[in-house]
Write a protein that holds these residues in place. Structure first.
Motif, PDB file in Angstrom:
ATOM      1  N   GLY A 197      45.925  25.339 121.627  1.00 40.58           N
ATOM      2  CA  GLY A 197      44.767  26.099 120.729  1.00 40.58           C
ATOM      3  C   GLY A 197      45.199  25.517 119.252  1.00 40.58           C
ATOM      4  O   GLY A 197      44.417  25.450 118.724  1.00 40.58           O
ATOM      5  N   ILE A 198      46.638  26.041 119.129  1.00 36.51           N
ATOM      6  CA  ILE A 198      47.129  26.250 117.687  1.00 36.51           C
ATOM      7  C   ILE A 198      46.945  24.531 117.605  1.00 36.51           C
ATOM      8  O   ILE A 198      46.397  24.738 116.281  1.00 36.51           O
ATOM      9  N   CYS A 199      47.267  23.118 117.794  1.00 34.82           N
ATOM     10  CA  CYS A 199      47.084  22.106 117.502  1.00 34.82           C
ATOM     11  C   CYS A 199      45.557  21.218 116.919  1.00 34.82           C
ATOM     12  O   CYS A 199      46.338  20.768 116.638  1.00 34.82           O
ATOM     13  N   SER A 200      45.281  22.209 118.320  1.00 38.99           N
ATOM     14  CA  SER A 200      43.982  21.403 118.585  1.00 38.99           C
ATOM     15  C   SER A 200      43.499  20.764 117.042  1.00 38.99           C
ATOM     16  O   SER A 200      42.608  19.869 116.757  1.00 38.99           O
ATOM     17  N   PRO A 201      43.126  21.771 115.987  1.00 38.65           N
ATOM     18  CA  PRO A 201      41.950  21.475 114.839  1.00 38.65           C
ATOM     19  C   PRO A 201      42.729  20.475 114.032  1.00 38.65           C
ATOM     20  O   PRO A 201      42.023  19.204 113.640  1.00 38.65           O
ATOM     21  N   TYR A 202      44.134  20.751 114.187  1.00 32.56           N
ATOM     22  CA  TYR A 202      45.351  19.739 113.155  1.00 32.56           C
ATOM     23  C   TYR A 202      44.625  17.925 114.099  1.00 32.56           C
ATOM     24  O   TYR A 202      44.524  16.852 113.685  1.00 32.56           O
ATOM     25  N   VAL A 203      44.190  18.206 115.638  1.00 36.23           N
ATOM     26  CA  VAL A 203      44.104  16.638 116.153  1.00 36.23           C
ATOM     27  C   VAL A 203      42.909  16.035 115.788  1.00 36.23           C
ATOM     28  O   VAL A 203      42.732  14.807 116.004  1.00 36.23           O
ATOM     29  N   ALA A 204      42.086  17.184 115.857  1.00 38.22           N
ATOM     30  CA  ALA A 204      40.736  16.903 115.261  1.00 38.22           C
ATOM     31  C   ALA A 204      40.588  16.238 114.667  1.00 38.22           C
ATOM     32  O   ALA A 204      39.685  14.943 113.950  1.00 38.22           O
ATOM     33  N   ALA A 205      41.122  16.438 113.009  1.00 31.76           N
ATOM     34  CA  ALA A 205      41.403  15.785 112.045  1.00 31.76           C
ATOM     35  C   ALA A 205      41.951  15.049 111.751  1.00 31.76           C
ATOM     36  O   ALA A 205      41.151  13.842 111.288  1.00 31.76           O
ATOM     37  N   LEU A 206      43.110  14.569 112.602  1.00 35.45           N
ATOM     38  CA  LEU A 206      43.534  12.990 113.071  1.00 35.45           C
ATOM     39  C   LEU A 206      42.596  12.118 113.639  1.00 35.45           C
ATOM     40  O   LEU A 206      42.407  10.558 112.773  1.00 35.45           O
ATOM     41  N   ASN A 207      42.031  12.463 113.809  1.00 35.76           N
ATOM     42  CA  ASN A 207      41.086  11.359 115.244  1.00 35.76           C
ATOM     43  C   ASN A 207      39.871  11.152 114.444  1.00 35.76           C
ATOM     44  O   ASN A 207      39.399  10.647 114.845  1.00 35.76           O
ATOM     45  N   ARG A 208      39.578  12.532 113.653  1.00 36.35           N
ATOM     46  CA  ARG A 208      38.686  11.355 112.394  1.00 36.35           C
ATOM     47  C   ARG A 208      38.674  10.734 111.280  1.00 36.35           C
ATOM     48  O   ARG A 208      37.751   9.688 110.977  1.00 36.35           O
ATOM     49  N   THR A 209      39.764  11.212 111.045  1.00 36.09           N
ATOM     50  CA  THR A 209      40.641   9.872 110.599  1.00 36.09           C
ATOM     51  C   THR A 209      41.069   8.617 111.209  1.00 36.09           C
ATOM     52  O   THR A 209      40.481   7.791 110.456  1.00 36.09           O
ATOM     53  N   ILE A 210      41.160   7.994 112.047  1.00 34.72           N
ATOM     54  CA  ILE A 210      40.954   7.368 113.663  1.00 34.72           C
ATOM     55  C   ILE A 210      39.673   6.603 113.346  1.00 34.72           C
ATOM     56  O   ILE A 210      39.152   6.091 113.035  1.00 34.72           O
ATOM     57  N   HIS A 211      38.572   7.741 114.136  1.00 33.42           N
ATOM     58  CA  HIS A 211      37.203   7.607 113.451  1.00 33.42           C
ATOM     59  C   HIS A 211      36.903   6.483 112.772  1.00 33.42           C
ATOM     60  O   HIS A 211      35.592   5.735 112.726  1.00 33.42           O
ATOM     61  N   ALA A 212      36.820   7.131 111.671  1.00 32.41           N
ATOM     62  CA  ALA A 212      36.573   6.964 110.569  1.00 32.41           C
ATOM     63  C   ALA A 212      36.940   5.175 109.613  1.00 32.41           C
ATOM     64  O   ALA A 212      36.289   4.805 109.528  1.00 32.41           O
ATOM     65  N   THR A 213      38.268   5.641 110.310  1.00 28.14           N
ATOM     66  CA  THR A 213      38.927   4.583 109.777  1.00 28.14           C
ATOM     67  C   THR A 213      38.384   2.790 110.328  1.00 28.14           C
ATOM     68  O   THR A 213      38.340   1.465 110.089  1.00 28.14           O
ATOM     69  N   ALA A 214      38.911   3.420 111.905  1.00 31.48           N
ATOM     70  CA  ALA A 214      38.047   1.992 112.713  1.00 31.48           C
ATOM     71  C   ALA A 214      36.781   1.403 112.436  1.00 31.48           C
ATOM     72  O   ALA A 214      35.868   0.411 112.614  1.00 31.48           O
ATOM     73  N   LEU A 215      35.801   2.479 111.879  1.00 26.41           N
ATOM     74  CA  LEU A 215      34.468   2.214 112.007  1.00 26.41           C
ATOM     75  C   LEU A 215      34.517   1.574 110.238  1.00 26.41           C
ATOM     76  O   LEU A 215      34.250   0.257 110.825  1.00 26.41           O
ATOM     77  N   GLU A 216      35.476   1.277 109.480  1.00 28.17           N
ATOM     78  CA  GLU A 216      35.425   0.748 108.551  1.00 28.17           C
ATOM     79  C   GLU A 216      36.262  -0.330 108.421  1.00 28.17           C
ATOM     80  O   GLU A 216      35.175  -1.606 108.064  1.00 28.17           O
ATOM     81  N   ARG A 217      36.680  -0.810 109.737  1.00 30.11           N
ATOM     82  CA  ARG A 217      36.818  -2.102 110.877  1.00 30.11           C
ATOM     83  C   ARG A 217      35.751  -2.655 111.684  1.00 30.11           C
ATOM     84  O   ARG A 217      36.801  -4.064 111.643  1.00 30.11           O
ATOM     85  N   GLY A 218      35.131  -1.795 111.914  1.00 27.06           N
ATOM     86  CA  GLY A 218      34.227  -2.253 112.677  1.00 27.06           C
ATOM     87  C   GLY A 218      34.840  -2.003 114.345  1.00 27.06           C
ATOM     88  O   GLY A 218      34.303  -3.103 115.093  1.00 27.06           O
ATOM     89  N   LEU A 219      35.856  -1.823 114.507  1.00 22.49           N
ATOM     90  CA  LEU A 219      36.410  -1.782 115.274  1.00 22.49           C
ATOM     91  C   LEU A 219      36.183  -0.387 116.308  1.00 22.49           C
ATOM     92  O   LEU A 219      35.993   0.434 116.295  1.00 22.49           O
ATOM     93  N   PRO A 220      36.204  -1.166 117.699  1.00 25.68           N
ATOM     94  CA  PRO A 220      36.055   0.117 118.936  1.00 25.68           C
ATOM     95  C   PRO A 220      36.923   1.712 118.790  1.00 25.68           C
ATOM     96  O   PRO A 220      37.778   1.406 118.715  1.00 25.68           O
ATOM     97  N   VAL A 221      36.647   2.602 119.581  1.00 27.97           N
ATOM     98  CA  VAL A 221      38.227   3.404 119.639  1.00 27.97           C
ATOM     99  C   VAL A 221      37.507   4.024 120.825  1.00 27.97           C
ATOM    100  O   VAL A 221      36.434   4.418 121.342  1.00 27.97           O
ATOM    101  N   ALA A 222      38.704   3.480 121.816  1.00 24.34           N
ATOM    102  CA  ALA A 222      38.344   4.417 123.448  1.00 24.34           C
ATOM    103  C   ALA A 222      38.789   6.434 123.169  1.00 24.34           C
ATOM    104  O   ALA A 222      39.635   6.464 122.345  1.00 24.34           O
ATOM    105  N   GLU A 223      37.694   6.578 123.440  1.00 21.95           N
ATOM    106  CA  GLU A 223      37.535   8.390 122.815  1.00 21.95           C
ATOM    107  C   GLU A 223      38.338   8.407 124.014  1.00 21.95           C
ATOM    108  O   GLU A 223      37.999   9.568 125.028  1.00 21.95           O
ATOM    109  N   VAL A 224      39.771   9.021 124.023  1.00 18.02           N
ATOM    110  CA  VAL A 224      40.857   9.667 124.895  1.00 18.02           C
ATOM    111  C   VAL A 224      40.224  11.669 124.798  1.00 18.02           C
ATOM    112  O   VAL A 224      40.363  12.526 125.533  1.00 18.02           O
ATOM    113  N   SER A 225      39.591  12.162 123.322  1.00 19.67           N
ATOM    114  CA  SER A 225      39.539  13.217 123.651  1.00 19.67           C
ATOM    115  C   SER A 225      38.323  13.542 124.583  1.00 19.67           C
ATOM    116  O   SER A 225      38.448  14.687 124.358  1.00 19.67           O
TER     117      SER A 225
END
Length: 266
Positions: A197-225
């Motif tokens: 529970g302590i790590c989840s907000p930080y991991v969610a922030a990393l996921n936002r970086t992953i999704h935003a950068t993948a969107l810039e590249r036009g790459l699909p994201v497998a939503e493990v989250s």
């Protein structure tokens, strides 16, 4: 292909390098000594045995994929290159082919006219920097763009790297991936051990970086989250950290859902 073989020989590391982070913990706790005949300590020893079991898998599974990589380099058929960490190796599963890579491969082969080849460049304990500095050069040494590249990395960075560095490495990595790539985001460790529970907000922030950068590249994201969620009971290997066969199923589902339609045409 010869360049790849040379790079792989250079990339080979010691047995200690293939030890998982939780395996390092095991190496420390086994020095604690023989457990007394108390229920709590017996449970602790059972957990240590589970950690030791998965730590051995880190070496045996790596050997399996090294052999398979040799077959993939000389074979025929569509090529899938896997980048990542111990989950890409399948640690915790009953065999390397029962991790998410093997489960997805089974589905792909059922849809394809020709068997897929897998070049698994992942390694246990890898962080985003390892993919940038070690795995990507091996991919680039192929000299051709694979039919599919998947990259799932970042879990080992959560407690092992400074946040600014992790975000930067993930951005740089995603920008360097081939156009045939699918990026995997990170599972949210909600209710996982005491720190989830302590790590989840930080991991969610990393996921936002992953999704935003993948969107810039036009790459699909497998939503493990989204696919991999609690409860964790019955989904974990004996080390209570890696998934077991059942636990890898949602990871495979997340990746299958994100694969481009063109992948099914081979």
């Amino acid at each position: 292909m010869a360049l790849l073989g040379t790079a792989e020989r250079h990339y080979e590391r010691s047995e200690q390098d293939h030890t998982t982070p939780i395996g390092v913990l095991h190496q420390l706790v086994v020095r604690w000594g023989d457990a007394e005949r108390m229920t709590s300590r017996r449970a602790f020893r059972r957990w240590c045995d589970g950690v030791a079991f998965v730590d051995v898998q880190a070496r045996t599974f790596a050997e399996y994929w090294t052999e398979q990589n040799s077959v993939a380099r000389t074979g025929d058929g569509p090529l899938w290159v896997v980048l990542g960490d111990s989950t890409a190796q399948g640690l915790g599963a009953s065999s390397p082919l029962h991790g998410y890579v093997g489960q997805v491969l089974h589905v792909l082969n059922g849809r394809s006219h020709r068997p897929w080849r897998i070049l698994n460049l992942s390694r246990a304990g890898a962080q985003a920097a390892h993919v940038l500095n070690d795995q990507l050069p091996l991919l680039e040494a192929l000299g051709t763009e694979p039919d599919l590249v998947t990259c799932g990395i970042g879990s080992n960075d959560i407690l092992g790297s400074a946040p600014k560095k992790v975000h930067g490495n993930l951005r740089q990595l995603i920008h360097r991936l081939p156009s045939t790539s699918v990026v995997m985001d990170l599972l949210l460790p909600d209710r996982f051990w005491l720190v989830g529970g302590i790590c989840s907000p930080y991991v969610a922030a990393l996921n936002r970086t992953i999704h935003a950068t993948a969107l810039e590249r036009g790459l699909p994201v497998a939503e493990v989250s989204r696919h991999v969620r609690p409860p964790w009971r019955g989904k974990l290997a004996p080390d209570l950290f890696h998934p077991n066969d059942h636990g890898y199923r949602p990871l495979a589902d997340a990746l299958l859902a994100a694969l481009p339609s063109t992948v099914a045409q081979y």
